[in-house]
Design an enzyme around this catalytic site. Structure first.
Site, PDB file in Angstrom:
ATOM      1  CG  ASP A  17      -3.268   2.666   5.165  1.00 36.03           C
ATOM      2  OD1 ASP A  17      -4.474   2.418   4.906  1.00 36.03           O
ATOM      3  OD2 ASP A  17      -2.381   1.824   5.881  1.00 36.03           O
ATOM      4  CG  ASP A  61      -0.247   0.339   2.469  1.00 33.50           C
ATOM      5  OD1 ASP A  61       1.065   0.268   2.490  1.00 33.50           O
ATOM      6  OD2 ASP A  61      -0.850   0.445   3.753  1.00 33.50           O
ATOM      7  CG  ASP A 110       1.811   3.057   4.745  1.00 37.10           C
ATOM      8  OD1 ASP A 110       0.602   2.501   5.139  1.00 37.10           O
ATOM      9  OD2 ASP A 110       2.642   2.271   4.244  1.00 37.10           O
TER      10      ASP A 110
HETATM   11  P1  GTP Z   1       3.853  -2.865   3.091  1.00 38.85           P
HETATM   12  O1  GTP Z   1       2.736  -1.682   3.126  1.00 38.85           O
HETATM   13  O2  GTP Z   1       3.424  -4.227   3.088  1.00 38.85           O
HETATM   14  O3  GTP Z   1       4.755  -2.559   1.941  1.00 38.85           O
HETATM   15  O4  GTP Z   1       4.834  -2.521   4.358  1.00 38.85           O
HETATM   16  P2  GTP Z   1       4.635  -1.591   5.457  1.00 38.85           P
HETATM   17  O5  GTP Z   1       5.861  -1.606   6.508  1.00 38.85           O
HETATM   18  O6  GTP Z   1       4.310   0.026   4.882  1.00 38.85           O
HETATM   19  O7  GTP Z   1       3.355  -1.861   6.342  1.00 38.85           O
HETATM   20  P3  GTP Z   1       2.035  -1.054   6.586  1.00 38.85           P
HETATM   21  O8  GTP Z   1       1.608  -0.286   5.400  1.00 38.85           O
HETATM   22  O9  GTP Z   1       1.092  -2.009   7.004  1.00 38.85           O
HETATM   23  O10 GTP Z   1       2.389  -0.408   7.850  1.00 38.85           O
HETATM   24  C1  GTP Z   1       3.412   0.724   7.814  1.00 38.85           C
HETATM   25  C2  GTP Z   1       3.726   1.209   9.235  1.00 38.85           C
HETATM   26  O11 GTP Z   1       2.496   1.621   9.702  1.00 38.85           O
HETATM   27  C3  GTP Z   1       4.013  -0.205  10.224  1.00 38.85           C
HETATM   28  O12 GTP Z   1       5.040   0.152  10.789  1.00 38.85           O
HETATM   29  C4  GTP Z   1       2.829  -0.144  11.155  1.00 38.85           C
HETATM   30  O13 GTP Z   1       3.256  -0.642  12.234  1.00 38.85           O
HETATM   31  C5  GTP Z   1       2.144   1.031  11.067  1.00 38.85           C
HETATM   32  N1  GTP Z   1       0.758   1.107  10.954  1.00 38.85           N
HETATM   33  C6  GTP Z   1      -0.028   0.230  10.161  1.00 38.85           C
HETATM   34  N2  GTP Z   1      -1.277   0.563  10.448  1.00 38.85           N
HETATM   35  C7  GTP Z   1      -1.137   1.245  11.727  1.00 38.85           C
HETATM   36  C8  GTP Z   1      -2.015   1.827  12.676  1.00 38.85           C
HETATM   37  O14 GTP Z   1      -3.178   1.679  12.469  1.00 38.85           O
HETATM   38  N3  GTP Z   1      -1.637   2.975  13.419  1.00 38.85           N
HETATM   39  C9  GTP Z   1      -0.293   3.022  13.648  1.00 38.85           C
HETATM   40  N4  GTP Z   1       0.423   3.773  14.414  1.00 38.85           N
HETATM   41  N5  GTP Z   1       0.718   2.380  12.971  1.00 38.85           N
HETATM   42  C10 GTP Z   1       0.079   1.441  11.930  1.00 38.85           C
HETATM   43 MN    MN Z   2       2.799   0.202   3.612  1.00 37.73          MN
HETATM   44 MN    MN Z   3      -0.347   0.673   5.609  1.00 31.17          MN
END
Ligand code: GTP
Ligand code: MN
Ligand code: MN
Length: 362
Positions: free
Chosen positions: A286, A202, A204
């Site tokens: 996100d 995704d 972020d």
């Molecule tokens: P991919 O998206 O799979 O490429 O990996 P990513 O590391 O970007 O994972 P992800 O998008 O799921 O999450 C990114 C970071 O945001 C991670 O460190 C999570 O711990 C954090 N994260 C995800 N969801 C939440 C949330 O609801 N609240 C908070 N504080 N952090 C979040």
């Molecule tokens: Mn991510």
């Molecule tokens: Mn995410």
């Protein structure tokens, strides 16, 4: 203090009876194998075992080069042996991993949990009801939330990795929308892309404004109004964080954070997509809004990795008696919040050397 999560020495020495590799004679122990076992444990609701495998997988990742089975075993520690169980230790891990990968339950759980909005509980319930395929889900008129419907509808796209270039395009799209609504606001790419990963599941994005308070309402403006047709799905959540409530107790509920945020699916125009009939692709995005005072904490929290965050928070709690989350850092011995204007300052408060994003992939 220089610290890399997941590389702490094992808390207890290996029992002498297992001075051989704790993973069977064949030592086909790979990060991927351990991740499969972690996933399978998660599917069965064994969070503790799942975490043990995840930890072991990142220890393995951090180990330099080729190790002997013995060294590998010592680095991974006895917790892993316990999680694997005696029969697996005797037959070898690769046999167990193959068994898991072939099992109907694992395959079905994997299929279902890859639907946006479906967690282990829902997937498990569907499995118990005898549902096995995505077609089953549709044909049996299974009750789906709006989020799951969107997840099912865009299943293929959402399970196709997002490339860095695509993430950057989406960043620019959001930047434009944000500027129109609130000039001066900023958009920062967080998550795996900030850690330097070339692709991810995704995008972020973290939004803020240099003047505290101005950021309020920014998200609904971006998510709900301007670029019609670009957002295929969204659900937003308002900010519910109040400083006066004080920090979550350490070891309490693992509430990630309470920022204003939006989980969405964007429609991204893509040119010359090989084999695709249409010129667009659905991408999970996100969006999170942080007031500027909490921005460094939000950035640290949303950069990840998940495992890095978990270990860092554990370190803060156990070693420093501090509560770290995506909003604040609280010192429970001094009874005060430790403000920070940058990620560097957060690491300083924790008494750690700065760990740049690219080294947070453990
Ligand atoms: P991919 O998206 O799979 O490429 O990996 P990513 O590391 O970007 O994972 P992800 O998008 O799921 O999450 C990114 C970071 O945001 C991670 O460190 C999570 O711990 C954090 N994260 C995800 N969801 C939440 C949330 O609801 N609240 C908070 N504080 N952090 C979040
Ligand atoms: Mn991510
Ligand atoms: Mn995410």
């Amino acid at each position: 203090v220089s610290w890399v999560p997941g590389t702490d020495p094992p808390p207890t020495p290996l029992p002498s009876s297992s001075s051989r590799c704790p993973t069977g004679g064949d030592s086909a122990l790979s990060q991927e194998a351990l991740e499969t076992l972690a996933e399978e444990a998660g599917f069965s609701g064994s969070e503790g075992r799942s975490l043990a495998f995840t930890r072991a997988a990142s220890v393995l990742k951090a180990l330099p080069g080729q190790l002997s089975a013995l060294e590998e075993g010592q680095a991974l520690g006895s917790g892993l042996s316990l999680s694997l169980g005696q029969d697996v230790l005797e037959d070898g891990v690769s046999v167990e991993v193959e068994r898991v990968k072939l099992s109907e339950r694992y395959r079905t759980m994997k299929l279902f949990t890859k639907i946006f909005g479906v967690g282990v509980r829902t997937a498990s319930r569907w499995y118990q009801e005898g549902i096995r395929t995505l077609v089953d889900l549709q044909e049996r008129n299974t009750k789906l939330t709006r989020q799951q419907q969107a997840g099912l509808q865009h299943y293929e796209d959402l399970n196709t990795p997002v490339e860095r270039g695509e993430a950057e395009s989406i960043g620019r799209m959001v930047q434009e929308a944000v500027q129109r609504f609130l000039p001066g606001a900023s958009v920062t790419l967080a998550g795996g892309f900030r850690r330097g990963k070339p692709r991810g599941h995704d995008v972020d994005l973290l939004l803020t404004h240099p003047e505290a308070g101005r950021e309020a309402g920014l998200l609904s403006a971006v998510c709900l109004s301007p670029h019609q047709g670009l957002i295929l799905y969204q659900h937003s959540q308002e900010n519910s964080f109040a400083l006066h409530e004080g920090p979550e107790p350490p070891g309490g509920r693992d509430v990630l954070d309470r920022f204003e945020r939006c989980f969405s699916i964007f429609r991204l125009e893509v040119q010359g997509r090989p084999g695709a009939a249409r010129g667009w692709k659905a991408v999970r995005v996100d969006l999170v809004v942080a007031p500027v005072g909490q921005f460094p904490f939000a950035l640290l929290g949303w950069t990840g990795s998940r495992h890095f965050e978990r270990e860092l928070r554990r370190f803060a709690g156990h070693e420093r008696k501090m509560v770290l989350n995506s909003h604040t850092l609280y010192d429970t011995r001094l009874n005060l919040f430790l403000p920070a204007a940058s990620e560097e300052e957060i690491f300083q408060h924790l008494g750690l050397e700065y760990v740049p994003p690219t080294q947070r992939n453990a």
